[in-house]
Write a protein that holds these residues in place. Structure first.
Motif, mmCIF file in Angstrom:
data_model
loop_
_atom_site.group_PDB
_atom_site.id
_atom_site.type_symbol
_atom_site.label_atom_id
_atom_site.label_comp_id
_atom_site.label_asym_id
_atom_site.label_seq_id
_atom_site.Cartn_x
_atom_site.Cartn_y
_atom_site.Cartn_z
ATOM 1 N N TYR A 122 24.056 56.513 17.935
ATOM 2 C CA TYR A 122 24.671 57.357 16.766
ATOM 3 C C TYR A 122 24.875 58.969 18.070
ATOM 4 N N ALA A 123 23.852 58.233 19.195
ATOM 5 C CA ALA A 123 23.877 58.949 20.848
ATOM 6 C C ALA A 123 25.212 58.963 20.964
ATOM 7 N N ASN A 124 25.850 57.398 21.244
ATOM 8 C CA ASN A 124 26.674 57.262 21.694
ATOM 9 C C ASN A 124 27.948 57.392 20.970
ATOM 10 N N ALA A 125 27.823 58.152 20.564
ATOM 11 C CA ALA A 125 29.284 58.576 19.326
ATOM 12 C C ALA A 125 30.061 59.291 19.994
ATOM 13 N N ASN A 126 31.934 58.260 19.201
ATOM 14 C CA ASN A 126 32.950 59.613 19.541
ATOM 15 C C ASN A 126 33.301 60.625 19.739
ATOM 16 N N LEU A 127 31.384 61.362 18.666
ATOM 17 C CA LEU A 127 31.696 62.690 18.575
ATOM 18 C C LEU A 127 31.167 63.080 20.126
#
Length: 256
Positions: free
Chosen positions: A131-136
């Protein structure tokens, strides 16, 4: 006039703009239709020469913009500041565990709309590390969502966002001299709605992921001065807990 976040062109602005924000504004300005804000003025607001809209500089002043002319390339407008330093962000830090990006988008938008000053996103023991490396975050899309939340609120303030690798790391990023509250259904606690919370001291509100913080993380936070609180017996989704928790907190602070 530069675009505040160039990457926002790739994303739809989902909520109406109750203020249109910019990096900077001068007395005379031009906004091309290639900019999503110019398109919003033309296709959504249907404004014409002589009409006015609320405009502002991010985290600074806001005022009235008056359209002086519209041509095939964009909108020419005059800006008169009416309020300086009108960000109106509240002294609240939302310490939030990473959740699925689709949920995080809604949380970020609502947190900014509610006027949260800082958002500290942290990895934790019970959530997906990806989650911490999401494209977001990698694409910078989260910035456009923050901007969208600010424009929805009608204020110029955009929350500061910080990132922590873990809850342990997050403790080192918190401001000193803050009242710290952990929303939790495991530890024995009192309702957030009954806590005495003034607006004279900044507050940190910690909310965990769908599976909650681990016992180890609870110990870390309690050792760092957090006090447990609850929103009641019901188990809430993280995004629901964020909106409800912030609403109750701001109410107890006398800010809503």
């Amino acid at each position: 006039m530069e675009t505040l976040y160039p990457h926002v062109f790739g994303y739809a602005i989902l909520s109406p703009m109750n203020i249109i924000l910019f990096d900077e504004l001068s007395a005379e300005n031009f906004l091309p239709f290639s900019d999503y804000r110019g398109e919003h003025i033309q296709k959504i607001l249907h404004l014409k020469e002589g009409d006015q809209f609320l405009a502002g500089v991010t985290n600074k002043q806001k005022g009235l913009a008056t359209i002086t002319s519209i041509d095939e390339t964009g909108v020419h407008f005059r800006f008169v500041a009416q309020h300086d330093n009108s960000s109106h962000l509240y002294p609240v830090t939302l310490l939030l565990a990473q959740v699925r990006p689709i949920c995080m988008k809604r949380i970020l938008r609502e947190a900014v709309s509610l006027g949260v000053e800082r958002i500290l996103l942290t990895g934790c023991d019970t959530t997906e590390k990806s989650y911490a490396n999401a494209n977001l975050y990698k694409s910078g899309e989260y910035k456009s969502i923050l901007l969208d939340g600010a424009m929805q609120s009608g204020e110029t303030g955009v929350s500061e966002v910080l990132f922590a690798r873990s809850v342990d790391h997050a403790m080192h990023l918190l401001l000193a001299n803050t009242k710290r509250i952990l929303l939790d259904n495991v530890l024995e606690s009192k309702p957030l709605s009954s806590m005495e919370i003034g607006s004279d001291v900044p507050v940190v509100l910690a909310i965990g992921p769908e599976r909650g913080f681990s016992d180890r993380e609870r110990d870390v936070m309690m050792s760092s001065g957090f006090v447990p609180a609850t929103l009641g017996a019901r188990i809430l989704r993280t995004e629901t807990a964020c909106s409800a928790g912030l609403g109750v907190l701001l109410g107890r602070m006398g800010l809503l």
